[in-house]
Design a protein around this motif. Structure first.
Motif, PDB file in Angstrom:
ATOM      1  N   GLY A  95       0.841  -1.208   0.000  1.00 25.19           N
ATOM      2  CA  GLY A  95       0.000   0.000   0.000  1.00 25.19           C
ATOM      3  C   GLY A  95       0.866   1.244   0.000  1.00 25.19           C
ATOM      4  O   GLY A  95       1.317   1.708   1.051  1.00 25.19           O
ATOM      5  N   GLY A 101       4.841   6.516   3.631  1.00 26.54           N
ATOM      6  CA  GLY A 101       5.340   5.430   4.493  1.00 26.54           C
ATOM      7  C   GLY A 101       6.673   4.893   3.989  1.00 26.54           C
ATOM      8  O   GLY A 101       7.601   4.653   4.775  1.00 26.54           O
ATOM      9  N   VAL A 117       4.285  -2.036  -2.816  1.00 25.98           N
ATOM     10  CA  VAL A 117       3.318  -2.588  -3.770  1.00 25.98           C
ATOM     11  C   VAL A 117       2.030  -1.770  -3.693  1.00 25.98           C
ATOM     12  O   VAL A 117       1.495  -1.546  -2.598  1.00 25.98           O
ATOM     13  CB  VAL A 117       3.038  -4.075  -3.456  1.00 25.98           C
ATOM     14  CG1 VAL A 117       1.911  -4.612  -4.336  1.00 25.98           C
ATOM     15  CG2 VAL A 117       4.297  -4.915  -3.637  1.00 25.98           C
TER      16      VAL A 117
END
Ligand code: SAM
Length: 250
Positions: A95, A101, A117
């Protein structure tokens, strides 16, 4: 602390986000262009090649302009600590969204290759723009796909160097109903080694009950898990849980 942090429900961008949730699950975007606007805001306001400033600028955008679904600064600090503890040289995020992140992981593990991904190609393009601005384009790779696609995406990762015992840090932050299946897929490939760390966001909100039950059931067997009580990103009213699980080995 401003009213936007104390009373997040009054923020229009938060209301818009809640209404957009069904569409978000299909497209990975809220539907009002805020993800593209994030990339433009970073390019216009953040110092080039300055990861700290790029992350701060995204946090500022999420607080002051439009709420974003990044892990955010509070939960991000938990992620940073886990990445450092894992001493990661290979990390995988599930994600990508706008790339926030993955940048935190790359910053906390300066020698690591980071893969992320993401099923939405539009998000991958936005994240790549932001990573390029932060000077991280050569350290973070976005793979467009999902681990649940019958092996295509996992095979692509295998071609990029994922093999038995190579994955030090896994950050799960995508479709909450896919957390457990995707972790099991990774275990099946044997990519984790004893001491690998798995961090999972949003275990309470929106919630990943099967994943949480699995980690409770595996406590002291396959995994040793700490449940971090924290808050949903960019506000202080809603509680959330981040799970940090040490892999104890096959
Ligand atoms: C909560 S956001 C990720 C935030 C990101 N980890 C961060 O902290 O900046 C969730 C992302 O997962 C993506 N996504 C949802 N289901 C997915 C799946 N099955 N595989 C890959 N990506 C997925 C969505 O498009 C969205 O961009």
């Amino acid at each position: 602390m401003g009213w936007k942090q104390r009373l997040p429900f009054l923020r229009w961008s938060m209301v818009r986000m809640a209404v957009a949730m069904p569409g978000f699950l299909k497209t990975g975007q809220i539907g009002d262009g805020r993800e593209e606007a994030t990339a433009r805001y970073v390019e216009a306001n953040a110092r080039r090649n300055d990861v700290d400033h790029v992350l701060d600028t995204i946090d500022e955008f999420a607080r002051e302009k439009s709420m974003l679904m990044n892990v955010g600064d509070e939960k991000g600090a938990l992620l940073d600590a886990a990445v450092r503890r894992a001493d990661a040289t290979l990390a995988l995020e599930l994600g990508t969204y706008c790339g926030y992140g993955a940048m935190r992981i790359a910053r906390a593990a300066p020698d690591a290759k980071v893969f992320s991904v993401e099923f939405a190609a539009a998000n991958a393009a936005i994240a790549r723009r932001i990573w390029a601005h932060a000077g991280l384009a050569d350290r973070i790779t976005c793979v467009v796909g999902t681990l649940g696609d019958g092996g295509t995406t996992m095979d692509a990762l295998a071609k990029s160097g994922f093999a038995a015992g190579t994955l030090d840090l896994l950050f799960i932050d995508h479709d909450k109903s896919a957390y457990l299946a995707d972790l099991l897929g990774i275990l099946e490939r044997g990519w984790l080694h004893t001491g690998s760390i798995v961090v999972a966001d949003n275990v309470r909100v929106p919630g990943a009950p099967k994943y949480r039950a699995y980690m409770r059931e595996q406590q002291g067997k396959l995994f040793d898990t700490v449940e971090h009580a924290t808050h949903v990103e960019y506000q202080t009213l809603l509680s959330d849980l981040v799970l940090e699980s040490d892999y104890l080995g096959p």
